[in-house]
Design an enzyme around this catalytic site. Structure first.
Site, mmCIF file in Angstrom:
data_model
loop_
_atom_site.group_PDB
_atom_site.id
_atom_site.type_symbol
_atom_site.label_atom_id
_atom_site.label_comp_id
_atom_site.label_asym_id
_atom_site.label_seq_id
_atom_site.Cartn_x
_atom_site.Cartn_y
_atom_site.Cartn_z
ATOM 1 N N HIS A 195 0.779 -1.181 -0.008
ATOM 2 C CA HIS A 195 -0.055 -0.119 0.046
ATOM 3 C C HIS A 195 0.720 1.441 -0.083
ATOM 4 O O HIS A 195 0.294 2.330 -0.476
ATOM 5 C CB HIS A 195 -1.042 0.061 1.046
ATOM 6 N N GLU A 436 -11.136 -11.115 -4.356
ATOM 7 C CA GLU A 436 -9.901 -10.987 -4.144
ATOM 8 C C GLU A 436 -9.272 -12.104 -3.037
ATOM 9 O O GLU A 436 -8.090 -12.222 -2.908
ATOM 10 C CB GLU A 436 -9.397 -9.517 -3.461
ATOM 11 N N ASP A 460 -4.502 -8.659 -4.063
ATOM 12 C CA ASP A 460 -4.659 -9.645 -3.069
ATOM 13 C C ASP A 460 -4.956 -11.249 -3.692
ATOM 14 O O ASP A 460 -4.447 -12.084 -3.190
ATOM 15 C CB ASP A 460 -5.760 -9.442 -2.080
ATOM 16 N N CYS A 507 -9.680 -3.897 -10.285
ATOM 17 C CA CYS A 507 -9.348 -2.695 -9.667
ATOM 18 C C CYS A 507 -7.778 -2.710 -9.094
ATOM 19 O O CYS A 507 -7.324 -1.815 -8.257
ATOM 20 C CB CYS A 507 -9.992 -2.278 -8.480
HETATM 21 C C1 PEP Z 1 -6.501 -5.514 -4.501
HETATM 22 O O1 PEP Z 1 -6.330 -6.430 -3.382
HETATM 23 O O2 PEP Z 1 -6.291 -5.662 -5.591
HETATM 24 C C2 PEP Z 1 -7.189 -4.494 -4.091
HETATM 25 C C3 PEP Z 1 -7.605 -3.525 -4.823
HETATM 26 O O3 PEP Z 1 -7.196 -3.885 -2.799
HETATM 27 P P1 PEP Z 1 -5.999 -3.114 -1.842
HETATM 28 O O4 PEP Z 1 -4.851 -3.195 -2.810
HETATM 29 O O5 PEP Z 1 -6.592 -2.129 -1.295
HETATM 30 O O6 PEP Z 1 -5.810 -4.477 -1.107
HETATM 31 MG MG MG Z 2 -7.312 -6.019 -1.567
#
Ligand code: PEP
Ligand code: MG
Length: 584
Positions: A195, A436, A460, A507
């Site tokens: 992140h 995910e 994920d 996403c």
């Molecule tokens: C993902 O897991 O791809 C996602 C978009 O959520 P995050 O990256 O915030 O875990």
């Molecule tokens: Mg995620």
């Protein structure tokens, strides 16, 4: 030092761009504190400042306890007690007083040193209870330091432009920094999907992560060049090297500018339309979504809002943020993801007790929301109230079973009823699920019967499918992205959703991977959501693809048995459609 030759380190490109500046080293349990000398006559004043900061910290803990203790387990009660004890610990205060007298430096620096040595001593003792208490002391120490320095200086603090070189970065540091001074970011840990990397991208800061052992080779203020295109970091770059990197940056900017000028939807050469929307982490990102021609917001990561706040934002605060986002997203949609803390996004006031050994497999996303219903309900109320804007959708993260989705939606229905009874005007809100976890992907047929849409979180999905920790630079470089196993899961999810007429978006970071774009076109993904700075380039690439050719090329690529071979074929296909966009 300036006479030494340049030194080159390879890492993973995490956010595009080139940054050059003096390196600022950040290690482990840092807090930037200036060691200001004081006069002996100032000692009592310094002690008084500390007392005020301690009182403020005490009040904050009591307030957090009062607000959050409802619905919490007894374990959380003992967490607050442990923190209060740490604030009032007389041994710590005595040690601070003694060192103030002997060293005559400001109380921030003394307090930080004392806390550090206490934590170290406690961690050395072979006793699980004391080791855990050490974490309480450290957490409380950070809070006290923030209060000592005043809120405006809380967290990460840069006083002149520079490139931060860290072992790992806390998200709470990044969300509170002055981004105008941060020229680049380098971390030893992390992968493209951690992140901190995602946030660097949304803040438009060139970043390279997973750069092993760089901290052993760098001194404070050494000049650093961060090349977020190639994933390379250079210490003491030559003038020639700087000129080359800056030419690269100029090329990227020119390409993005040219792509931005061609606005409107992304449609393939043979007429297949794709929505290219934005991932948003912070309200400051919103103007960028229009600038980059985003077709709405496909993922609003609400946890960053929570990370910025001392105890979590109130319903009214959240409402204001969601309304503003809905306004910016118009005429397109805004998809708000409910709170997804846990993993590498820990909220200081929402720590799991006992501490989780493996937080990525712990209380994350919907699991936590279903347990901490007070927080979840407040968020649902705010989202539903924002829906009066007419373009708001929501989705739940980290779902692994239909029962979780049903329980979450049940709460949504209850909250809607309450709001209607209170006389609020609400709009229609479609309710989706993030795919995910491999469990969710394998049950896509069942979930598609319940949810209005799917959004595939590839970051994920990849980590859980390949058993590759998204924070671990060593292991993440073992596998190519994409891996065929993940592509197969995505293919299956899209097919199940399409059978039932449910739209699917992607996403995770894969959404902006140009090598994968023909694959997403070929399997009929309707939407890709990504950091807005990447949107113009992806839209240009979509317009270069012929969907029929993409389907044929992808089918051939997927026949290869080894994942690197599949990747190589997909790369070749991408080169066939848009070679000029692929050069770094
Ligand atoms: C993902 O897991 O791809 C996602 C978009 O959520 P995050 O990256 O915030 O875990
Ligand atoms: Mg995620």
């Amino acid at each position: 030092m300036s006479g030494r030759a340049e030194e080159c380190f390879a890492g993973t490109a995490a956010a595009p761009g080139v940054g050059v500046g003096p390196g600022l080293i950040v290690r482990g349990d840092h807090e930037f504190v200036r060691r200001r000398l004081i006069e002996p006559s100032q000692i009592s004043e310094e002690l008084e400042r500390l007392q005020i900061a301690l009182l403020k910290t005490r009040e904050e803990i009591l307030q957090a306890k009062a607000e959050l203790v409802r619905g919490w387990s007894q374990a959380s009660d003992s967490l607050f007690e442990a923190h209060l004890l740490a604030v009032e610990d007389p041994t710590i205060l005595e040690a601070v007083r003694r060192r103030l007298e002997s060293e005559k430096i400001c109380v921030e620096a003394v307090y930080q040193d004392v806390i550090r040595s206490f934590v170290e001593q406690m961690q050395r003792i072979d006793d699980a209870y004391l080791r855990e208490r050490a974490l309480d002391v450290r957490d409380v120490g950070k809070r006290v330091l923030r209060n000592l320095r005043g809120d405006e200086n809380a967290g990460f603090c840069l006083d002149k432009p520079g490139v931060v070189v860290a072992d790992a970065l806390l998200l709470s540091d990044l969300v509170s920094l002055d981004r105008r001074l941060l020229l680049g970011l380098v971390t030893e840990e992390g992968s493209q999907t951690c992140h901190a990397a995602i946030l660097a991208q949304s803040l438009n800061i060139p970043a390279v992560v997973g750069v092993h052992d760089i901290l052993d080779q760098i001194e404070d203020q050494t000049e650093v060049l961060v090349d977020g295109f190639a994933g390379v970091v250079i210490l003491r770059p030559s003038e020639e090297r700087k000129a080359q990197a800056q030419a690269e940056q100029a090329r990227f900017v020119a390409l993005t500018r040219a792509a931005r000028e061609k606005r409107g939807p992304a449609v393939t050469a043979d007429g297949q339309q794709m929505r290219i929307s934005a991932n948003v982490e912070l309200p400051e990102d919103l103007p960028l979504i229009r600038e980059n021609g985003a077709d709405g917001v496909g993922l609003y990561r609400t946890e960053f809002l929570f990370l910025r706040s001392e105890r979590g934002p109130s319903e009214e605060e959240q409402l204001a943020v969601y309304r503003e986002a809905a306004e910016w997203a118009k005429p397109h949609h805004l998809v708000i993801r409910t709170l997804d803390v846990g993993g590498d996004k820990l909220l200081p006031w929402l720590v799991m007790r006992p501490l989780e050994r493996n937080p990525f497999l712990g209380f994350r996303g919907i699991r936590l929301s279903l347990q901490r219903q007070q927080i979840f309900r407040t968020q649902l109320r705010a989202i539903l109230r924002a829906s009066s804007q007419g373009n708001v959708a929501l989705m739940f993260p980290m779902v692994t079973d239909v029962s979780e989705f049903r329980r979450a939606r049940e709460l949504l229905v209850q909250v809607r009823q309450e709001l209607v009874e209170e006389g609020h005007e609400l709009g229609e809100v479609s309710c989706g699920v993030m795919i995910e976890t491999p469990a969710a992907a394998l049950m896509a047929d069942l979930l598609a019967e319940e949810a209005d849409f799917f959004s595939i979180g590839t970051n994920d999905l990849e980590q859980y499918t390949l058993a590759v920790d998204r924070l671990n630079a060593q292991v993440s470089s073992l596998y190519p992205t994409p891996h065929t196993a993940v592509l197969r899961l995505i293919q299956g999810v899209v097919a199940e959703a399409r059978k039932r007429g449910r739209p699917v978006s992607i996403c995770g970071e894969m959404a902006s991977n140009l090598a994968l774009l023909p694959f997403f076109v070929a399997i009929g993904v309707e939407e890709l959501s990504m950091g807005s700075v990447l949107i113009p380039r992806v839209k240009t690439a979509v317009r270069r693809i012929r969907a029929a050719d993409a389907r044929e090329g992808v089918n051939t690529a997927l026949l290869r048995k080894e994942a690197p071979e599949v990747l190589e074929r997909l790369n070749r296909l991408a080169e066939h459609f848009y070679p000029e966009l692929l050069a770094p």
